[in-house]
Design a protein around this motif. Sequence first.
Motif, PDB file in Angstrom:
ATOM      1  N   ASP A 185      30.882  40.432  39.407  1.00 56.70           N
ATOM      2  CA  ASP A 185      32.260  39.984  39.578  1.00 56.70           C
ATOM      3  C   ASP A 185      33.220  41.170  39.671  1.00 56.70           C
ATOM      4  OD1 ASP A 185      34.316  37.909  39.697  1.00 56.70           O
ATOM      5  OD2 ASP A 185      34.882  38.622  37.701  1.00 56.70           O
ATOM      6  N   ASP A 186      33.035  42.165  38.824  1.00 56.05           N
ATOM      7  CA  ASP A 186      33.899  43.348  38.860  1.00 56.05           C
ATOM      8  C   ASP A 186      33.676  44.159  40.128  1.00 56.05           C
ATOM      9  OD1 ASP A 186      34.963  42.626  36.421  1.00 56.05           O
ATOM     10  OD2 ASP A 186      33.766  44.063  35.274  1.00 56.05           O
ATOM     11  N   MET A 187      32.424  44.240  40.575  1.00 56.47           N
ATOM     12  CA  MET A 187      32.123  44.955  41.812  1.00 56.47           C
ATOM     13  C   MET A 187      32.800  44.271  42.993  1.00 56.47           C
ATOM     14  SD  MET A 187      29.932  44.683  44.739  1.00 56.47           S
ATOM     15  CE  MET A 187      28.557  43.684  44.233  1.00 56.47           C
ATOM     16  N   VAL A 188      32.714  42.939  43.049  1.00 56.36           N
ATOM     17  CA  VAL A 188      33.340  42.185  44.136  1.00 56.36           C
ATOM     18  C   VAL A 188      34.859  42.376  44.096  1.00 56.36           C
ATOM     19  CG1 VAL A 188      33.803  39.838  44.984  1.00 56.36           C
ATOM     20  CG2 VAL A 188      31.470  40.521  44.385  1.00 56.36           C
ATOM     21  N   ARG A 189      35.431  42.337  42.916  1.00 60.44           N
ATOM     22  CA  ARG A 189      36.879  42.525  42.775  1.00 60.44           C
ATOM     23  C   ARG A 189      37.288  43.929  43.231  1.00 60.44           C
ATOM     24  NH1 ARG A 189      37.390  41.218  37.752  1.00 60.44           N
ATOM     25  NH2 ARG A 189      37.670  39.028  38.221  1.00 60.44           N
ATOM     26  N   ALA A 190      36.544  44.948  42.805  1.00 62.48           N
ATOM     27  CA  ALA A 190      36.867  46.326  43.193  1.00 62.48           C
ATOM     28  C   ALA A 190      36.761  46.503  44.703  1.00 62.48           C
ATOM     29  CB  ALA A 190      35.947  47.309  42.471  1.00 62.48           C
ATOM     30  N   LEU A 191      35.727  45.936  45.287  1.00 66.31           N
ATOM     31  CA  LEU A 191      35.543  46.055  46.729  1.00 66.31           C
ATOM     32  C   LEU A 191      36.625  45.290  47.483  1.00 66.31           C
ATOM     33  CD1 LEU A 191      33.738  47.413  48.757  1.00 66.31           C
ATOM     34  CD2 LEU A 191      32.197  45.469  48.633  1.00 66.31           C
ATOM     35  N   GLY A 192      36.967  44.114  46.998  1.00 69.98           N
ATOM     36  CA  GLY A 192      38.030  43.335  47.630  1.00 69.98           C
ATOM     37  C   GLY A 192      39.378  44.029  47.552  1.00 69.98           C
ATOM     38  N   ASP A 193      39.690  44.603  46.400  1.00 63.31           N
ATOM     39  CA  ASP A 193      40.959  45.323  46.248  1.00 63.31           C
ATOM     40  C   ASP A 193      41.021  46.515  47.194  1.00 63.31           C
ATOM     41  OD1 ASP A 193      41.726  43.530  44.289  1.00 63.31           O
ATOM     42  OD2 ASP A 193      41.333  44.906  42.610  1.00 63.31           O
ATOM     43  N   TRP A 194      39.918  47.250  47.282  1.00 66.32           N
ATOM     44  CA  TRP A 194      39.873  48.395  48.198  1.00 66.32           C
ATOM     45  C   TRP A 194      40.050  47.924  49.645  1.00 66.32           C
ATOM     46  CZ3 TRP A 194      36.035  48.991  51.964  1.00 66.32           C
ATOM     47  CH2 TRP A 194      36.150  50.150  52.728  1.00 66.32           C
ATOM     48  N   ALA A 195      39.321  46.886  50.018  1.00 66.68           N
ATOM     49  CA  ALA A 195      39.346  46.417  51.405  1.00 66.68           C
ATOM     50  C   ALA A 195      40.725  45.911  51.810  1.00 66.68           C
ATOM     51  CB  ALA A 195      38.302  45.324  51.610  1.00 66.68           C
TER      52      ALA A 195
END
Length: 127
Positions: A89-99
Amino acid sequence: MTPENILNAAIGVLEMRGRCRGNYELGDGSVDPLGALAVAAGLEPDDWMGLRTLPESQIAGGDRVLVDAAWFLVAAAVPRVETWHLPVDDMVRALGDWADCASDAEILGALTKAAHHAGQVLEVTRG
């Protein structure tokens, strides 16, 4: 299918369908990088909604390869210490925020870099 295959195919998905921000997919078919990874893996973009709630130990098969591809992308795109130890969940959030903040060129560059790294890891593990 390998993480390298998914990452390379995601580039084509983004080029074909277009890119969106803030959602895995919009009604016009455009996708964000996570949505593109899912489509490239033969899944639906919003499959991330379920995957991000699962413990790592319960992610297997094609879902495991998809999540591994996302780990390669986050490692290439998001400068953060020990990203491999984040919950999904944190990985998806970090990637989404970056994207959401990255340019199209940055996203395509990160996908290319991640695919290259995934291919190198695969060669080493097979070697």
